[in-house]
Design a protein around this motif. Structure first.
Motif, short mmCIF file in Angstrom:
data_model
loop_
_atom_site.label_atom_id
_atom_site.label_comp_id
_atom_site.label_asym_id
_atom_site.label_seq_id
_atom_site.Cartn_x
_atom_site.Cartn_y
_atom_site.Cartn_z
N ARG A 6 0.83 -1.20 0.00
CA ARG A 6 0.00 0.00 0.00
C ARG A 6 0.87 1.26 0.00
O ARG A 6 0.61 2.21 -0.75
N ARG A 7 1.90 1.25 0.83
CA ARG A 7 2.78 2.42 0.91
C ARG A 7 3.58 2.60 -0.38
O ARG A 7 3.82 3.74 -0.82
N VAL A 10 1.25 4.25 -2.77
CA VAL A 10 1.16 5.69 -2.48
C VAL A 10 2.37 6.42 -3.04
O VAL A 10 2.24 7.49 -3.67
N VAL A 22 -5.84 12.25 0.85
CA VAL A 22 -6.33 11.22 1.76
C VAL A 22 -7.67 10.68 1.28
O VAL A 22 -7.90 9.46 1.24
N LEU A 25 -7.32 8.40 -1.86
CA LEU A 25 -6.68 7.12 -1.52
C LEU A 25 -7.64 6.22 -0.75
O LEU A 25 -7.72 5.01 -1.00
N SER A 26 -8.37 6.81 0.17
CA SER A 26 -9.32 6.04 0.97
C SER A 26 -10.38 5.39 0.09
O SER A 26 -10.69 4.20 0.23
N ARG A 33 -9.73 6.54 6.25
CA ARG A 33 -8.87 7.73 6.15
C ARG A 33 -7.85 7.76 7.28
O ARG A 33 -6.75 8.27 7.10
N ILE A 36 -4.96 5.70 6.14
CA ILE A 36 -4.20 6.42 5.10
C ILE A 36 -3.33 7.50 5.74
O ILE A 36 -2.16 7.68 5.39
N ASP A 39 -0.34 5.99 7.24
CA ASP A 39 0.64 5.65 6.20
C ASP A 39 1.43 6.89 5.78
O ASP A 39 2.66 6.83 5.65
#
Length: 253
Positions: A6-7, A10, A22, A25-26, A33, A36, A39
């Motif tokens: 996931r990171r 991003v 945020v 991405l959420s 959130r 996120i 992260d």
């Protein structure tokens, strides 16, 4: 998706777009959130991102950071196209338009092709090339070439601009602090940009929202020198209010 995956996802988005939000991405990842934000906080602790209200930007570790024009062209592409479309609405047939170097002003140059009669003054070699097959009168300032930005700087460029007058200037910037003003990482570029401001009746800053709350090495002008700002709808409420309170027209695309 694992935490590390996931990171990494991003980070790939930030490298591509220059920022992440945020909320987006959420929704895209189906993750809260809060997760996120954790992260992004973790990535900031590693120096990999710069946290902002509502998201994160690519890290700005130095006021000397000076990405090339080719690197800039891949960031915030859609926003720059919208800014360009708004900018050309401020132009009238037959006017003299001044463009500094940069990816946003290059997008404006392309959008100006809808006109028939313009005089365009620029210190950007690539912009002059973009307009070479139009019927415009194109004036290139001359000066010493900055290869990373395809811009001409130095005393020759400044001297030419002192003899010019433009109806409107579209000025792209690397940093825009609403208290301090417009900044760029190159001192010679800042001097040429300041000469452009002095040569123009109307001064319009054109920049996507990631440029706000950012300072680079060299000051161009204070916000009071601006008549208008064109940016995207991710500008913070605080920056938008600061501009309007200063009597600057704010156009949000």
């Amino acid at each position: 998706m694992l935490i590390d995956e996931r990171r990494q996802h991003v980070m790939s988005l930030i490298q591509r777009d220059g920022r992440v939000l945020v909320s987006e991405l959420s929704d895209a990842l189906g993750i809260s959130r809060i997760t996120i934000r954790k992260d992004l906080d973790y990535l900031e602790s590693k120096g990999l991102v710069q946290r902002t209200h509502g998201g994160a930007l690519a890290p700005q570790s130095s006021a000397l950071l000076d990405p090339s024009l080719k690197e800039k062209e891949h960031h915030q592409l859609k926003e720059k196209q919208h800014i360009a479309a708004a900018a050309v609405k401020m132009v009238k047939e037959g006017q003299c338009v001044l463009l500094d170097s940069g990816s946003t002003t290059t997008a404006i140059a392309r959008a100006l092709r809808e006109f028939s009669r313009l005089t365009v003054i620029t210190n950007a070699v690539n912009i002059a090339a973009e307009l070479a097959n139009t019927d415009f009168d194109v004036i290139l300032t001359g000066g010493s070439l900055r290869k990373s930005s395809f811009s001409l700087v130095g005393p020759l460029a400044e001297d030419v601009l002192r003899e010019m007058h433009a109806d409107i200037l579209f000025l792209g910037v690397d940093g825009f602090d609403t208290k301090v003003g417009l900044t760029t990482p190159n001192v010679l570029e800042s001097r040429v940009n300041r000469a452009m401001v002095n040569a123009s009746t109307k001064v319009v800053a054109v920049c996507d929202s990631t440029k706000f709350s950012r300072r680079s090495l060299a000051l161009i002008v204070a916000p009071s020198a601006l008549h208008a700002v064109i940016t995207d709808d991710q500008i913070s409420d605080e920056d938008a209010e600061a501009l309007r309170s200063a009597g600057i027209e704010l156009v949000i695309t």
